[in-house]
Design a protein around this motif. Sequence first.
Motif, short mmCIF file in Angstrom:
data_model
loop_
_atom_site.label_atom_id
_atom_site.label_comp_id
_atom_site.label_asym_id
_atom_site.label_seq_id
_atom_site.Cartn_x
_atom_site.Cartn_y
_atom_site.Cartn_z
N PRO A 1 92.22 70.44 43.24
CA PRO A 1 91.38 69.82 43.83
C PRO A 1 90.35 70.78 44.36
CG PRO A 1 93.23 68.69 44.42
CD PRO A 1 93.76 69.96 43.67
N ALA A 2 89.06 70.49 44.39
CA ALA A 2 87.85 71.39 44.92
C ALA A 2 87.89 71.17 46.53
CB ALA A 2 86.48 70.99 44.62
N PRO A 3 87.56 72.11 47.39
CA PRO A 3 87.73 71.84 48.99
C PRO A 3 86.77 70.70 49.11
CG PRO A 3 87.05 73.82 48.37
CD PRO A 3 87.04 73.39 47.02
N LYS A 4 87.28 69.92 50.22
CA LYS A 4 86.54 68.70 50.50
C LYS A 4 85.09 69.18 50.90
CE LYS A 4 86.76 65.24 54.26
NZ LYS A 4 86.41 64.11 53.33
N GLY A 5 84.09 68.50 50.61
CA GLY A 5 82.67 68.75 50.83
C GLY A 5 82.00 69.60 49.78
N ALA A 6 82.71 70.07 48.87
CA ALA A 6 82.23 70.91 47.79
C ALA A 6 81.25 70.35 46.86
CB ALA A 6 83.31 72.03 47.16
N GLN A 7 79.95 70.65 46.93
CA GLN A 7 79.33 70.08 45.95
C GLN A 7 78.35 71.30 45.32
OE1 GLN A 7 76.75 66.93 47.49
NE2 GLN A 7 75.71 68.32 48.77
N ALA B 1 86.87 68.95 40.60
CA ALA B 1 87.80 69.92 40.49
C ALA B 1 87.70 71.15 39.23
CB ALA B 1 89.23 69.58 40.41
N THR B 2 87.05 70.23 38.16
CA THR B 2 86.96 71.14 36.88
C THR B 2 85.57 71.70 37.15
OG1 THR B 2 87.82 69.32 35.65
CG2 THR B 2 86.30 70.80 34.47
N TRP B 3 84.82 71.52 37.57
CA TRP B 3 83.25 71.98 38.19
C TRP B 3 83.58 73.15 38.93
CZ3 TRP B 3 81.59 72.03 43.28
CH2 TRP B 3 80.71 72.72 43.57
N TRP B 4 84.69 72.97 40.13
CA TRP B 4 84.70 74.05 40.94
C TRP B 4 85.64 75.12 40.33
CZ3 TRP B 4 83.00 75.16 45.89
CH2 TRP B 4 83.74 75.93 46.58
N ALA B 5 86.51 75.13 39.56
CA ALA B 5 87.30 76.14 38.60
C ALA B 5 86.28 76.78 37.90
CB ALA B 5 88.28 75.36 38.08
N SER C 1 74.61 69.54 38.57
CA SER C 1 74.14 70.44 37.41
C SER C 1 74.85 70.11 36.22
CB SER C 1 73.88 71.96 37.64
OG SER C 1 75.12 72.48 38.00
N VAL C 2 76.28 69.96 36.49
CA VAL C 2 77.31 69.75 35.22
C VAL C 2 77.00 68.32 34.90
CG1 VAL C 2 79.61 69.19 34.79
CG2 VAL C 2 79.05 71.24 36.24
N VAL C 3 76.98 67.29 35.70
CA VAL C 3 76.53 65.88 35.48
C VAL C 3 75.30 65.95 34.71
CG1 VAL C 3 75.90 63.57 36.46
CG2 VAL C 3 77.66 65.15 37.47
N GLU C 4 74.08 66.62 35.05
CA GLU C 4 72.98 66.50 34.62
C GLU C 4 73.12 66.96 33.06
OE1 GLU C 4 68.47 68.26 35.03
OE2 GLU C 4 69.63 68.21 36.74
N SER C 5 73.72 67.94 32.67
CA SER C 5 73.98 68.40 31.60
C SER C 5 74.58 67.52 30.58
CB SER C 5 74.31 69.95 31.29
OG SER C 5 75.85 70.02 31.99
N LEU C 6 75.68 66.80 31.07
CA LEU C 6 76.47 65.96 30.46
C LEU C 6 75.61 64.65 29.98
CD1 LEU C 6 79.99 65.96 32.38
CD2 LEU C 6 79.40 67.01 30.24
N PHE C 7 74.93 64.21 30.94
CA PHE C 7 74.10 63.26 30.44
C PHE C 7 73.02 63.26 29.71
CE2 PHE C 7 74.61 60.64 35.15
CZ PHE C 7 75.93 60.41 34.92
N THR C 8 72.40 64.43 29.85
CA THR C 8 71.40 64.86 28.82
C THR C 8 71.97 64.93 27.54
OG1 THR C 8 69.99 66.07 30.39
CG2 THR C 8 69.70 66.76 28.11
N ALA C 9 73.18 65.62 27.27
CA ALA C 9 73.89 65.77 25.78
C ALA C 9 74.42 64.20 25.48
CB ALA C 9 75.01 66.60 26.01
N ALA C 10 74.68 63.56 26.41
CA ALA C 10 75.29 62.06 25.98
C ALA C 10 74.00 61.25 25.69
CB ALA C 10 75.85 61.48 27.27
#
Length: 193
Positions: A85-91, A118-122, A133-142
């Motif tokens: 898991p990513a640290p609490k509050g990490a964004q 967690a995937t983004w954090w790693a 930024s990860v969500v934005e790229s996934l939504f654009t591709a979809a």
Amino acid sequence: MTDRDDPDVNDPAESGPAARTTATGYRSVSYFLPAALHARLKAAWWGTRELSDGAPTLSALVERIFLEYVTRVELEHNAGAPFPPAPKGAQGPRGTASADHRLVAYYLPADLHVRIKATWWALRDASSPALSSVVESLFTAAAVELEQEHNGGAPFAPAPDSARGVSRAAALRQGEWMRREWETRRGGTATQD
């Protein structure tokens, strides 16, 4: 300059009423996204929702996008196991405020949000400094994929402002939970029909 490794304690997905997980394991999670991208993805969902592979709700489409992504990336980079898991509050740092960006909420499985975070954090780097930024790229591709596959590559007509889907699976989950809850309150045991 914000330290990208420093958790932002104001993460709306980690605190406040929105952080409450329902008995069915779902919760509302917000991401800071361009309003036009949310509208584009909503239009693509609306235009494909009745197809055999269409999602019954926008959140169901988002759930599918996230699940496909974390499953693929966990296989490629972590032998198929979820990342720690990513640290609490990490964004990560939120981009500069603009009229085009806003917080957009989706009703998702709480454990799926934990996995994508967690995937983004790693794997975070300069191209994905923030979870949004990860969500934005996934939504654009979809959106592009749905437009190419079902609309000749053109954007779909906008979805009505009032567009809401109905998820049979969510209704069944909620009904099953309510049945078990009432059985417990009556002092009986829940039985399968």
